[in-house]
Design a protein around this motif. Sequence first.
Motif, PDB file in Angstrom:
ATOM      1  N   THR A 110       0.842  -1.186   0.000  1.00 27.07           N
ATOM      2  CA  THR A 110       0.000   0.000   0.000  1.00 27.07           C
ATOM      3  C   THR A 110       0.881   1.240   0.000  1.00 27.07           C
ATOM      4  O   THR A 110       1.731   1.399   0.882  1.00 27.07           O
ATOM      5  CB  THR A 110      -0.930   0.036   1.224  1.00 27.07           C
ATOM      6  N   ARG A 111       0.664   2.098  -0.988  1.00 22.95           N
ATOM      7  CA  ARG A 111       1.404   3.359  -1.083  1.00 22.95           C
ATOM      8  C   ARG A 111       0.587   4.474  -0.430  1.00 22.95           C
ATOM      9  O   ARG A 111      -0.624   4.579  -0.660  1.00 22.95           O
ATOM     10  CB  ARG A 111       1.674   3.710  -2.535  1.00 22.95           C
ATOM     11  N   LEU A 112       1.251   5.287   0.356  1.00 30.51           N
ATOM     12  CA  LEU A 112       0.614   6.396   1.047  1.00 30.51           C
ATOM     13  C   LEU A 112       1.223   7.707   0.592  1.00 30.51           C
ATOM     14  O   LEU A 112       2.436   7.902   0.706  1.00 30.51           O
ATOM     15  CB  LEU A 112       0.779   6.244   2.558  1.00 30.51           C
ATOM     16  N   ARG A 113       0.397   8.595   0.045  1.00 30.30           N
ATOM     17  CA  ARG A 113       0.846   9.923  -0.351  1.00 30.30           C
ATOM     18  C   ARG A 113       0.133  10.960   0.503  1.00 30.30           C
ATOM     19  O   ARG A 113      -1.084  10.878   0.722  1.00 30.30           O
ATOM     20  CB  ARG A 113       0.573  10.188  -1.833  1.00 30.30           C
ATOM     21  N   VAL A 114       0.905  11.925   0.986  1.00 31.85           N
ATOM     22  CA  VAL A 114       0.392  12.987   1.841  1.00 31.85           C
ATOM     23  C   VAL A 114       0.532  14.297   1.073  1.00 31.85           C
ATOM     24  O   VAL A 114       1.631  14.671   0.679  1.00 31.85           O
ATOM     25  CB  VAL A 114       1.170  13.038   3.168  1.00 31.85           C
ATOM     26  N   ILE A 115      -0.582  14.998   0.867  1.00 38.57           N
ATOM     27  CA  ILE A 115      -0.605  16.190   0.016  1.00 38.57           C
ATOM     28  C   ILE A 115      -1.190  17.358   0.798  1.00 38.57           C
ATOM     29  O   ILE A 115      -2.371  17.332   1.171  1.00 38.57           O
ATOM     30  CB  ILE A 115      -1.441  15.947  -1.253  1.00 38.57           C
ATOM     31  N   GLY A 116      -0.384  18.380   1.053  1.00 37.10           N
ATOM     32  CA  GLY A 116      -0.880  19.573   1.728  1.00 37.10           C
ATOM     33  C   GLY A 116      -1.011  19.378   3.215  1.00 37.10           C
ATOM     34  O   GLY A 116      -1.999  18.821   3.696  1.00 37.10           O
TER      35      GLY A 116
END
Length: 263
Positions: A236-242
């Motif tokens: 599972t890839r986790l991207r955090v934006i802002g």
Amino acid sequence: MDLAMRRLVLIGCGLAALLACAPALARDGLDAVLSCMRANIPRSVLVKEVELTATDRVGGTRVLRGRLYGQREEGLLRTTLKIAAPADLAGAAYLLREKDGGDEMYMYLPALQRVRRISGASTQGALWGTDLSYGDIKQINNAFSGGGGSVDGQGELGGRAVHLLSLEPDPAEASRYTKMKVWVDQKTCVSLRVDFHEGENVRKRWTVDPASLKQAGTHWYAGDSTMHDLIEQTHTRLRVIGVDSDVELASRLFNPQTFYLGS
């Protein structure tokens, strides 16, 4: 270092972001490294968008997007995730509350129009169909507090100087893991890799893309990370934006009766 001090933590950047101070001394003992990992954890955090992409063993994917809110309350974690996508989960919300007497998890599903409390073994299961469990997230973002451990030396990972740690979970947490091997970036004190051991085998591996390290104010976080389940052959890839840190958040966001209301 006492347990109360070790528990001053925050999931922060919801699930993935390990906030840290900079710079750290290159060759410090275990308490110094863990203290640096916690030193600049903000009192509250807003992640404007968090994206989780779960990939199964045959390559099928499912993407979950939402907004995450987190804060400390007397040193204990409070985190709410509100789901925007996929369509079948839009409007759902999850509340995680750390407690001395046992953690709580609440779930709201629009189709049911009610809040359900999740407890016991369910809190150790996969969250939202991903490779992350609440226990995994709590271990990472609590800077592996409460257990024993050691600094095994220094090394390099992804072109960055790192501390090499061997850590044991807090016995009070009843963790499925026997130990964790952790690679901690010396400049930012963000964990770049964590190997979660079940016995002598590595069950899960958490990795961070060093190029994704960013700052929100004075705090560092990982913008792009992945949890690999080496047994199930999924990830599972986790991207955090802002990310906004040390912001004022309404108390209703962390109340079991009102956390799902509004934006």
